[in-house]
Design a protein around this motif. Structure first.
Motif, PDB file in Angstrom:
ATOM      1  N   MET A 136       0.850  -1.202   0.000  1.00 30.58           N
ATOM      2  CA  MET A 136       0.000   0.000   0.000  1.00 30.58           C
ATOM      3  C   MET A 136       0.875   1.238   0.000  1.00 30.58           C
ATOM      4  N   LYS A 137       0.454   2.230  -0.823  1.00 36.93           N
ATOM      5  CA  LYS A 137       1.225   3.462  -0.893  1.00 36.93           C
ATOM      6  C   LYS A 137       1.035   4.288   0.368  1.00 36.93           C
ATOM      7  N   ASN A 138       1.981   5.206   0.561  1.00 38.25           N
ATOM      8  CA  ASN A 138       1.846   6.147   1.666  1.00 38.25           C
ATOM      9  C   ASN A 138       0.587   6.979   1.472  1.00 38.25           C
ATOM     10  N   ALA A 139      -0.170   7.202   2.558  1.00 33.76           N
ATOM     11  CA  ALA A 139      -1.438   7.913   2.466  1.00 33.76           C
ATOM     12  C   ALA A 139      -1.246   9.330   1.963  1.00 33.76           C
ATOM     13  N   ALA A 140      -0.032   9.882   2.112  1.00 35.93           N
ATOM     14  CA  ALA A 140       0.225  11.245   1.649  1.00 35.93           C
ATOM     15  C   ALA A 140       0.340  11.296   0.127  1.00 35.93           C
ATOM     16  N   THR A 141       0.520  10.161  -0.505  1.00 32.60           N
ATOM     17  CA  THR A 141       0.633  10.089  -1.962  1.00 32.60           C
ATOM     18  C   THR A 141      -0.537   9.292  -2.506  1.00 32.60           C
ATOM     19  N   PRO A 142      -1.552   9.955  -3.002  1.00 28.88           N
ATOM     20  CA  PRO A 142      -2.737   9.229  -3.469  1.00 28.88           C
ATOM     21  C   PRO A 142      -2.399   8.228  -4.568  1.00 28.88           C
ATOM     22  N   ALA A 143      -3.081   7.099  -4.544  1.00 29.74           N
ATOM     23  CA  ALA A 143      -2.950   6.126  -5.614  1.00 29.74           C
ATOM     24  C   ALA A 143      -3.784   6.599  -6.812  1.00 29.74           C
ATOM     25  N   THR A 144      -3.740   5.836  -7.880  1.00 31.85           N
ATOM     26  CA  THR A 144      -4.413   6.223  -9.123  1.00 31.85           C
ATOM     27  C   THR A 144      -5.808   5.613  -9.208  1.00 31.85           C
ATOM     28  N   VAL A 145      -6.736   6.400  -9.736  1.00 31.68           N
ATOM     29  CA  VAL A 145      -8.060   5.893 -10.091  1.00 31.68           C
ATOM     30  C   VAL A 145      -8.066   5.643 -11.595  1.00 31.68           C
ATOM     31  N   TYR A 146      -8.359   4.415 -11.981  1.00 34.03           N
ATOM     32  CA  TYR A 146      -8.416   4.035 -13.392  1.00 34.03           C
ATOM     33  C   TYR A 146      -9.879   3.963 -13.819  1.00 34.03           C
ATOM     34  N   LEU A 147     -10.289   4.847 -14.711  1.00 34.03           N
ATOM     35  CA  LEU A 147     -11.641   4.810 -15.257  1.00 34.03           C
ATOM     36  C   LEU A 147     -11.606   3.915 -16.489  1.00 34.03           C
ATOM     37  N   VAL A 148     -12.132   2.699 -16.334  1.00 35.01           N
ATOM     38  CA  VAL A 148     -11.931   1.643 -17.329  1.00 35.01           C
ATOM     39  C   VAL A 148     -13.239   1.307 -18.039  1.00 35.01           C
ATOM     40  N   GLY A 149     -13.209   1.302 -19.362  1.00 37.97           N
ATOM     41  CA  GLY A 149     -14.368   0.887 -20.149  1.00 37.97           C
ATOM     42  C   GLY A 149     -14.416  -0.622 -20.273  1.00 37.97           C
ATOM     43  N   ALA A 150     -15.560  -1.207 -19.900  1.00 40.52           N
ATOM     44  CA  ALA A 150     -15.722  -2.662 -19.964  1.00 40.52           C
ATOM     45  C   ALA A 150     -16.317  -3.128 -21.281  1.00 40.52           C
ATOM     46  N   GLY A 151     -16.623  -2.188 -22.178  1.00 38.96           N
ATOM     47  CA  GLY A 151     -17.198  -2.580 -23.457  1.00 38.96           C
ATOM     48  C   GLY A 151     -18.642  -3.037 -23.316  1.00 38.96           C
ATOM     49  N   PRO A 152     -19.208  -3.625 -24.385  1.00 34.29           N
ATOM     50  CA  PRO A 152     -20.626  -3.976 -24.386  1.00 34.29           C
ATOM     51  C   PRO A 152     -20.988  -5.216 -23.587  1.00 34.29           C
ATOM     52  N   GLY A 153     -20.017  -6.039 -23.194  1.00 32.45           N
ATOM     53  CA  GLY A 153     -20.367  -7.203 -22.376  1.00 32.45           C
ATOM     54  C   GLY A 153     -19.502  -8.418 -22.568  1.00 32.45           C
ATOM     55  N   ASP A 154     -18.981  -8.614 -23.750  1.00 37.46           N
ATOM     56  CA  ASP A 154     -18.151  -9.777 -24.032  1.00 37.46           C
ATOM     57  C   ASP A 154     -16.728  -9.526 -23.508  1.00 37.46           C
ATOM     58  N   PRO A 155     -16.206 -10.398 -22.646  1.00 36.24           N
ATOM     59  CA  PRO A 155     -14.843 -10.182 -22.127  1.00 36.24           C
ATOM     60  C   PRO A 155     -13.784 -10.098 -23.221  1.00 36.24           C
ATOM     61  N   ASP A 156     -14.021 -10.767 -24.361  1.00 41.55           N
ATOM     62  CA  ASP A 156     -13.056 -10.734 -25.452  1.00 41.55           C
ATOM     63  C   ASP A 156     -12.941  -9.352 -26.085  1.00 41.55           C
ATOM     64  N   LEU A 157     -13.894  -8.467 -25.792  1.00 40.65           N
ATOM     65  CA  LEU A 157     -13.863  -7.124 -26.370  1.00 40.65           C
ATOM     66  C   LEU A 157     -13.224  -6.097 -25.450  1.00 40.65           C
ATOM     67  N   LEU A 158     -12.710  -6.531 -24.301  1.00 42.45           N
ATOM     68  CA  LEU A 158     -11.924  -5.637 -23.457  1.00 42.45           C
ATOM     69  C   LEU A 158     -10.618  -5.278 -24.154  1.00 42.45           C
ATOM     70  N   THR A 159     -10.114  -4.070 -23.922  1.00 43.27           N
ATOM     71  CA  THR A 159      -8.766  -3.774 -24.385  1.00 43.27           C
ATOM     72  C   THR A 159      -7.765  -4.554 -23.525  1.00 43.27           C
ATOM     73  N   LEU A 160      -6.559  -4.730 -24.039  1.00 46.97           N
ATOM     74  CA  LEU A 160      -5.522  -5.414 -23.264  1.00 46.97           C
ATOM     75  C   LEU A 160      -5.243  -4.653 -21.966  1.00 46.97           C
ATOM     76  N   ARG A 161      -5.219  -3.326 -22.054  1.00 45.68           N
ATOM     77  CA  ARG A 161      -4.964  -2.507 -20.865  1.00 45.68           C
ATOM     78  C   ARG A 161      -6.055  -2.730 -19.818  1.00 45.68           C
ATOM     79  N   ALA A 162      -7.309  -2.753 -20.256  1.00 44.00           N
ATOM     80  CA  ALA A 162      -8.423  -2.966 -19.328  1.00 44.00           C
ATOM     81  C   ALA A 162      -8.322  -4.334 -18.664  1.00 44.00           C
ATOM     82  N   ALA A 163      -8.029  -5.369 -19.445  1.00 46.47           N
ATOM     83  CA  ALA A 163      -7.947  -6.720 -18.890  1.00 46.47           C
ATOM     84  C   ALA A 163      -6.802  -6.833 -17.891  1.00 46.47           C
TER      85      ALA A 163
END
Length: 259
Positions: free
Chosen positions: A1-28
């Motif tokens: 866990m990071k130090n509380a004084a240094t916020p971690a990152t929030v990743y806003l990730v698109g899951a696509g229409p529903g099929d897991p195969d349609l996720l981007t590599l980054r999202a997966a």
């Protein structure tokens, strides 16, 4: 866990229409690594199943009549967890920045000094149209495509004139419960009652249905077929395009996939 004084990152990730195969590599990759996943209700269970076994999953599902958590509380949750040093995957159906309130969540994080990364996803409109083999643009019938939300405050007062009709395609998100108002609104704006319409339910999933009607017949189609979210409505000449496999064949494939 990071130090509380240094916020971690929030990743806003698109899951696509529903099929897991349609996720981007980054999202997966982010999903498989995340210890905390804050997800929408329309994210398919098969996508959530990709999360690591010890991941904490928090549903912030929304519906027309009930919100598990108001948007302001979702924003606060993301900021609070990141400030505690926990990286957050905020998993959204479709794309975070197309009717996903990703902009609001990014703004809240920026205001609190929390780093944000946006991972785009295949939008519901594009994913649904591709799954149904309906081209949203076509050299012979449509050179303009517009996206609108069919479930929002002040729907009847919005100006949709020019968004649908000859040479245009209109894709409506969240329009199932307001289908009668949508049809009436567009016909009052001059769109022909016999304009082709396609309703795509559960796009890119085994239970996908592609239902077709005219604009005037849209309310009866939605009620008669008991259409439920997630679904998008495609209005325009492209909605009459037939794929190599007809809709009955698509439904049979869905049944076979379930069995």
């Amino acid at each position: 866990m990071k130090n509380a004084a240094t916020p971690a990152t929030v990743y806003l990730v698109g899951a696509g229409p529903g099929d897991p195969d349609l996720l981007t590599l980054r999202a997966a990759r982010l999903l498989m690594q995340a210890r905390l996943v804050v997800h929408d209700g329309l994210v398919d269970p098969s996508i959530l199943a990709l999360a690591r076994p010890d991941a904490r999953l928090i549903s912030v599902a929304k519906s027309r009549s009930r919100h598990t958590m108001p948007q302001e509380e979702i924003n606060a949750l993301l900021v609070r967890e990141a400030q505690a040093g926990n990286s957050v995957v905020r998993l959204k159906g479709g794309d975070p920045f197309i009717f996903g309130r990703g902009g609001e969540e990014a703004d809240a994080c920026h205001a609190a000094g929390v780093p944000v990364e946006v991972v785009p996803g295949i939008s519901a409109a594009i994913g649904a149209a591709a799954a149904a083999q309906i081209p949203l643009t076509h050299r012979d019938s449509a050179s303009i495509v517009s996206f609108v939300a069919g479930q929002c405050k002040g729907l009847t007062e919005q100006d949709w004139s020019g968004l649908a009709g000859k040479g245009r395609t209109l894709v409506i998100y969240m329009g199932v419960t307001t289908a009668p108002q949508i049809a009436e609104k567009l016909m009052e704006d001059g769109v022909a009652p016999d304009c082709p319409v396609a309703v795509i339910e559960n796009a890119a999933r085994p239970t996908m249905r592609v239902l077709r009607a005219s604009l005037a017949g849209l309310p009866d189609l939605v009620s008669g077929a008991k259409v439920k979210s997630p679904a998008v409505i495609v209005i325009g000449e492209v909605a009459s395009q037939k794929s190599g496999r007809n809709d009955a064949a698509l439904r049979q494939l869905a049944l076979e996939a379930q069995g």
